[in-house]
Design a protein around this motif. Structure first.
Motif, short mmCIF file in Angstrom:
data_model
loop_
_atom_site.label_atom_id
_atom_site.label_comp_id
_atom_site.label_asym_id
_atom_site.label_seq_id
_atom_site.Cartn_x
_atom_site.Cartn_y
_atom_site.Cartn_z
N TYR A 3 -24.55 28.35 19.68
CA TYR A 3 -24.67 26.92 19.39
C TYR A 3 -23.75 26.45 18.27
O TYR A 3 -23.88 25.33 17.78
N ASP A 4 -22.82 27.30 17.87
CA ASP A 4 -21.87 26.92 16.84
C ASP A 4 -21.05 25.72 17.32
O ASP A 4 -20.59 25.69 18.46
N SER A 5 -20.87 24.74 16.45
CA SER A 5 -20.13 23.53 16.83
C SER A 5 -18.68 23.84 17.18
O SER A 5 -18.03 23.08 17.91
N ASP A 6 -18.15 24.96 16.68
CA ASP A 6 -16.77 25.34 16.97
C ASP A 6 -16.66 26.28 18.17
O ASP A 6 -15.57 26.75 18.50
N CYS A 7 -17.78 26.58 18.81
CA CYS A 7 -17.77 27.52 19.94
C CYS A 7 -16.93 26.96 21.09
O CYS A 7 -17.13 25.83 21.54
N CYS A 8 -15.98 27.77 21.55
CA CYS A 8 -15.15 27.33 22.68
C CYS A 8 -15.11 28.40 23.77
O CYS A 8 -14.30 28.32 24.70
N ASP A 9 -15.96 29.41 23.65
CA ASP A 9 -16.06 30.47 24.65
C ASP A 9 -16.87 29.93 25.83
O ASP A 9 -18.05 29.60 25.69
N SER A 10 -16.26 29.85 26.99
CA SER A 10 -16.92 29.26 28.16
C SER A 10 -18.18 30.04 28.56
O SER A 10 -19.16 29.46 29.04
N ILE A 11 -18.16 31.35 28.36
CA ILE A 11 -19.32 32.18 28.69
C ILE A 11 -20.51 31.80 27.79
O ILE A 11 -21.63 31.61 28.26
N LEU A 12 -20.24 31.66 26.50
CA LEU A 12 -21.31 31.31 25.56
C LEU A 12 -21.76 29.87 25.75
O LEU A 12 -22.95 29.56 25.62
N LEU A 13 -20.82 28.98 26.05
CA LEU A 13 -21.19 27.57 26.27
C LEU A 13 -22.11 27.43 27.47
O LEU A 13 -23.06 26.64 27.46
N GLU A 14 -21.86 28.21 28.52
CA GLU A 14 -22.72 28.17 29.70
C GLU A 14 -24.09 28.78 29.39
O GLU A 14 -25.11 28.34 29.92
N LEU A 15 -24.09 29.77 28.49
CA LEU A 15 -25.34 30.43 28.13
C LEU A 15 -26.33 29.46 27.49
O LEU A 15 -27.55 29.64 27.58
N ARG A 16 -25.82 28.41 26.85
CA ARG A 16 -26.70 27.41 26.22
C ARG A 16 -27.74 26.87 27.19
O ARG A 16 -28.86 26.56 26.82
N GLU A 17 -27.33 26.73 28.44
CA GLU A 17 -28.20 26.15 29.47
C GLU A 17 -29.47 26.98 29.67
O GLU A 17 -30.50 26.47 30.10
#
Length: 329
Positions: A3-17
């Motif tokens: 959930y880091d505001s600077d996160c740009c890793d698509s794998i981690l961004l999808e994990l948020r869901e």
């Protein structure tokens, strides 16, 4: 990191869901050195939340665990490697008694390869019927998480869980008349359709979402029988035998024989249990998809990897298979 505001890793961004939302950290004023994660309460939107915690994976110890730790974990549930998941606990709302049934971790550890199906199905049984709608919605949610794991090779999860939550009360059950034609809608008695063409069962307020004084102006007997007859027609090709039987049983039920107008005061009587039974047995295609959450939780043991997390994937696939068997039978 996820959930880091600077996160740009698509794998981690999808994990948020698939995770509870993260709101930073918090320390109590009385113990400023104790730091806690502030996480979303996944049960917040439910009236009578049914909750189950299932540990996923073939191993509940991480790659750096000592021999003693490995032995300790394996001895807790020797079938973990074969089954791929473990029920850590559940709380199920029973509509008939208006009470919760709970099971702790000893219940899950008592389940074998032969009994795990019945053990899981207990979570989806509300004392009156099996909530197949909640099972089907849970499978869909798990399949999305499985897709994520199949598509990433950078993280492996150990001793992590899935949190299942579904609405135990029929309050939140909503059926939309989207498949009924305008001509057919005109055949529904006045008062059954609100502005949004929604038939809503809410035992806190009123059975039908009426705009006039919170009262039902049409009789239950004529109105709801007509409503289900319309759906019977709309789905006759795909679910003829199954749905015909259900609508036939529905029309024979005593609750539909009463033609008196129902107001809020009457809803604590016999109408509620009867409607509970009816709504629980409506095929999933007719009901709006069940109100279900499946989130990944308790992931303190996550390690970098360069291969798929086969242990977690195995557990997810086996859990889907068990749920599908419950659904099919």
């Amino acid at each position: 990191q996820v959930y880091d505001s600077d996160c740009c890793d698509s794998i981690l961004l999808e994990l948020r869901e698939y995770l509870p939302k993260y709101f930073g950290v918090w320390s109590p004023p009385t113990a400023p050195n104790d730091t806690y994660l502030k996480l979303e309460d996944v049960t917040r939107k439910f009236n009578k939340p049914c909750i189950m915690d299932v540990k996923i994976g073939q191993k509940s110890y991480d790659p750096y665990a000592s021999a003693e730790k490995i032995q300790q974990q394996v001895s807790k549930y020797p079938l973990m490697e074969e089954i791929g998941f473990l029920v850590l606990g559940m709380r199920v709302y029973h509509v008939s008694s208006d009470s919760y049934e709970t099971q702790n971790q000893h219940y899950g550890r008592s389940l074998t390869k032969e009994t795990v199906k019945d053990g899981i199905s207990k979570f989806f049984h509300n004392g009156s019927c099996l909530r197949k709608d909640a099972i089907a919605a849970s499978i869909q949610k798990i399949e999305k998480i499985l897709e994520w794991f199949e598509g990433q090779k950078q993280l492996s999860f150990y001793a992590s869980s899935l949190l299942f939550v579904y609405e135990g009360s029929c309050q939140a059950t909503t059926v939309r008349l989207s498949d009924v034609t305008l001509a057919e809608k005109r055949g529904v008695p006045k008062g059954l359709l609100s502005g949004g063409d929604i038939l809503e069962y809410n035992n806190n307020i009123h059975v039908i979402n009426s705009t006039e004084n919170g009262k039902i102006e049409a009789s239950v007997s004529k109105g709801l029988s007509k409503f289900y007859a319309l759906h019977k027609k709309a789905y006759s090709k795909r679910h003829h035998s199954q749905l015909s039987l259900q609508v036939e049983n529905l029309e024979q039920d005593n609750v539909w024989k009463s033609s008196t107008c129902i107001t809020q005061e009457h809803l604590n009587g016999n109408v509620i249990p009867q409607l509970e039974k009816v709504f629980c047995h409506i095929p999933a295609e007719i009901k709006e998809s069940a109100n279900v959450e499946v989130r990944m939780i308790d992931f303190a043991h996550v390690f970098p990897s360069n291969t798929k997390d086969e242990g977690y994937i195995y557990g997810l696939k086996n859990l889907i298979t068990v749920l599908q068997n419950i659904l099919d039978n």
